[in-house]
Design a protein around this motif. Structure first.
Motif, PDB file in Angstrom:
ATOM      1  N   MET A  28       0.804  -1.225   0.000  1.00 47.71           N
ATOM      2  CA  MET A  28       0.000   0.000   0.000  1.00 47.71           C
ATOM      3  C   MET A  28       0.831   1.266   0.000  1.00 47.71           C
ATOM      4  O   MET A  28       2.011   1.272   0.396  1.00 47.71           O
ATOM      5  CB  MET A  28      -0.935  -0.001   1.203  1.00 47.71           C
ATOM      6  CG  MET A  28      -0.247   0.198   2.544  1.00 47.71           C
ATOM      7  SD  MET A  28      -1.328  -0.236   3.941  1.00 47.71           S
ATOM      8  CE  MET A  28      -1.030  -2.006   4.029  1.00 47.71           C
ATOM      9  N   ALA A  29       0.176   2.337  -0.451  1.00 48.57           N
ATOM     10  CA  ALA A  29       0.688   3.697  -0.322  1.00 48.57           C
ATOM     11  C   ALA A  29      -0.098   4.359   0.795  1.00 48.57           C
ATOM     12  O   ALA A  29      -1.318   4.255   0.855  1.00 48.57           O
ATOM     13  CB  ALA A  29       0.509   4.457  -1.625  1.00 48.57           C
ATOM     14  N   ILE A  30       0.630   5.033   1.693  1.00 49.17           N
ATOM     15  CA  ILE A  30      -0.004   5.740   2.799  1.00 49.17           C
ATOM     16  C   ILE A  30       0.479   7.177   2.801  1.00 49.17           C
ATOM     17  O   ILE A  30       1.609   7.458   2.412  1.00 49.17           O
ATOM     18  CB  ILE A  30       0.297   5.073   4.159  1.00 49.17           C
ATOM     19  CG1 ILE A  30       1.810   4.942   4.390  1.00 49.17           C
ATOM     20  CG2 ILE A  30      -0.383   3.698   4.243  1.00 49.17           C
ATOM     21  CD1 ILE A  30       2.192   4.442   5.778  1.00 49.17           C
ATOM     22  N   TYR A  70       1.218  12.551  -4.904  1.00 47.89           N
ATOM     23  CA  TYR A  70       1.128  11.324  -4.111  1.00 47.89           C
ATOM     24  C   TYR A  70       0.611  10.176  -4.968  1.00 47.89           C
ATOM     25  O   TYR A  70       1.177   9.066  -4.962  1.00 47.89           O
ATOM     26  CB  TYR A  70       0.218  11.582  -2.911  1.00 47.89           C
ATOM     27  CG  TYR A  70      -0.211  10.360  -2.126  1.00 47.89           C
ATOM     28  CD1 TYR A  70       0.714   9.424  -1.650  1.00 47.89           C
ATOM     29  CD2 TYR A  70      -1.561  10.160  -1.826  1.00 47.89           C
ATOM     30  CE1 TYR A  70       0.302   8.317  -0.912  1.00 47.89           C
ATOM     31  CE2 TYR A  70      -1.976   9.067  -1.083  1.00 47.89           C
ATOM     32  CZ  TYR A  70      -1.045   8.146  -0.630  1.00 47.89           C
ATOM     33  OH  TYR A  70      -1.457   7.053   0.096  1.00 47.89           O
ATOM     34  N   ALA A  71      -0.447  10.419  -5.727  1.00 48.34           N
ATOM     35  CA  ALA A  71      -1.017   9.384  -6.585  1.00 48.34           C
ATOM     36  C   ALA A  71      -0.015   8.921  -7.638  1.00 48.34           C
ATOM     37  O   ALA A  71       0.158   7.718  -7.875  1.00 48.34           O
ATOM     38  CB  ALA A  71      -2.291   9.909  -7.253  1.00 48.34           C
ATOM     39  N   ARG A  72       0.664   9.886  -8.255  1.00 46.38           N
ATOM     40  CA  ARG A  72       1.633   9.562  -9.322  1.00 46.38           C
ATOM     41  C   ARG A  72       2.783   8.727  -8.777  1.00 46.38           C
ATOM     42  O   ARG A  72       3.173   7.713  -9.374  1.00 46.38           O
ATOM     43  CB  ARG A  72       2.154  10.853  -9.953  1.00 46.38           C
ATOM     44  CG  ARG A  72       3.068  10.635 -11.149  1.00 46.38           C
ATOM     45  CD  ARG A  72       3.693  11.938 -11.627  1.00 46.38           C
ATOM     46  NE  ARG A  72       4.667  12.465 -10.675  1.00 46.38           N
ATOM     47  CZ  ARG A  72       5.920  12.028 -10.554  1.00 46.38           C
ATOM     48  NH1 ARG A  72       6.346  11.024 -11.327  1.00 46.38           N
ATOM     49  NH2 ARG A  72       6.745  12.568  -9.685  1.00 46.38           N
ATOM     50  N   LEU A  73       3.323   9.143  -7.642  1.00 46.93           N
ATOM     51  CA  LEU A  73       4.468   8.428  -7.068  1.00 46.93           C
ATOM     52  C   LEU A  73       4.063   7.063  -6.527  1.00 46.93           C
ATOM     53  O   LEU A  73       4.835   6.101  -6.611  1.00 46.93           O
ATOM     54  CB  LEU A  73       5.100   9.271  -5.963  1.00 46.93           C
ATOM     55  CG  LEU A  73       5.840  10.523  -6.445  1.00 46.93           C
ATOM     56  CD1 LEU A  73       6.261  11.396  -5.271  1.00 46.93           C
ATOM     57  CD2 LEU A  73       7.047  10.153  -7.294  1.00 46.93           C
ATOM     58  N   ALA A  74       2.866   6.960  -5.994  1.00 44.04           N
ATOM     59  CA  ALA A  74       2.381   5.662  -5.515  1.00 44.04           C
ATOM     60  C   ALA A  74       2.302   4.665  -6.660  1.00 44.04           C
ATOM     61  O   ALA A  74       2.733   3.504  -6.544  1.00 44.04           O
ATOM     62  CB  ALA A  74       1.006   5.824  -4.865  1.00 44.04           C
ATOM     63  N   GLN A  75       1.772   5.121  -7.777  1.00 47.16           N
ATOM     64  CA  GLN A  75       1.663   4.274  -8.961  1.00 47.16           C
ATOM     65  C   GLN A  75       3.052   3.907  -9.488  1.00 47.16           C
ATOM     66  O   GLN A  75       3.300   2.765  -9.888  1.00 47.16           O
ATOM     67  CB  GLN A  75       0.862   5.006 -10.032  1.00 47.16           C
ATOM     68  CG  GLN A  75       0.560   4.196 -11.266  1.00 47.16           C
ATOM     69  CD  GLN A  75      -0.404   4.931 -12.184  1.00 47.16           C
ATOM     70  OE1 GLN A  75      -1.564   4.569 -12.302  1.00 47.16           O
ATOM     71  NE2 GLN A  75       0.070   5.972 -12.831  1.00 47.16           N
TER      72      GLN A  75
END
Length: 234
Positions: A28-30, A70-75
């Motif tokens: 997960m990304a938090i 955050y979304a871009r780096l999580a992906q």
């Protein structure tokens, strides 16, 4: 490996969901605004399950630029994000007539905007993969407005409506969408209360319900989850 993204992950419901995911082996990304809390949670999750990946990122989700980074780096770090938990939120116990001048936009940008933007960011990939599950942490206030929580009730009702639209847009692609409507839950919003814990829903209860909904068969979608205190709302 399955990957999840959680907003507002270091406290309350978000934290309990993150722990439940770790126990199941979900990477997960938090994110959080608090660096220390974020690092402590990352260590805890990896101690629960050293086999998962945890991407931790400091972000204020009410700021669109930070949220999308955050979304871009999580992906980038994890790959396809199969689960989104739109948990970040704010609550100020005031009537609308007593709200600060910036309260409306603060509540919109915290309680509603992140779910909208993350849906737009990840939604088409989920459609292409014909896979995914979005959990929108609303509130029972979305259906039963609270007098002393006016703008909170309004924005949670909007999130509930957005969740319904997501489900309609995604159902043809096999992507699941679940609205979660907790009643009085023992989170930091109730810090310092003298009310005993058994009068509340616990964050662990919400996490258990979310995980159960996620683990259902491919053809089953839990449209909404309502969990309220057995002795009634506080």
């Amino acid at each position: 490996m399955e990957n999840a993204l959680i907003t507002g992950a270091t406290q309350g419901i978000g934290r309990s969901i993150a722990i439940s995911f770790a126990k199941q082996g979900i990477s997960m990304a938090i994110c959080s605004r608090n660096v220390k809390d974020l690092e402590l949670l990352k260590k805890e999750l990896l101690s629960i399950n050293p086999k998962i990946q945890v991407f931790a990122y400091t972000a204020d989700c009410s700021q669109k630029i930070e949220l999308l980074e955050y979304a871009r780096l999580a992906q980038q770090h994890l790959g396809f994000i199969k689960i989104i938990v739109n948990n970040v939120g704010m609550f100020t116990p005031l009537s609308i007539l007593d709200d600060a001048d910036d309260a409306f936009m603060q509540n919109i940008n915290t309680n509603l905007m992140p779910a909208y933007e993350l849906y737009r960011f990840f939604g088409k990939a989920m459609m292409t993969e014909r896979s995914g599950h979005i959990f929108n942490i609303c509130s029972i206030a979305a259906k039963e407005p609270i007098v002393n929580a006016g703008i909170y009730s309004v924005t949670k009702a909007a999130l509930y409506s957005l969740s319904s639209i997501m489900k309609l847009e995604m159902q043809a692609y096999g992507v699941k969408v679940t609205a979660v409507l907790p009643g009085s839950t023992l989170t930091n919003s109730w810090a310092g209360t003298a009310v005993p814990p058994e009068r509340f829903v616990l964050p662990e209860d919400i996490a258990a319900a979310v995980l159960n909904a996620y683990n259902m068969s491919k053809g089953a979608n839990v449209d909404e989850i309502i969990i309220k205190p057995v002795l009634g709302q506080l």
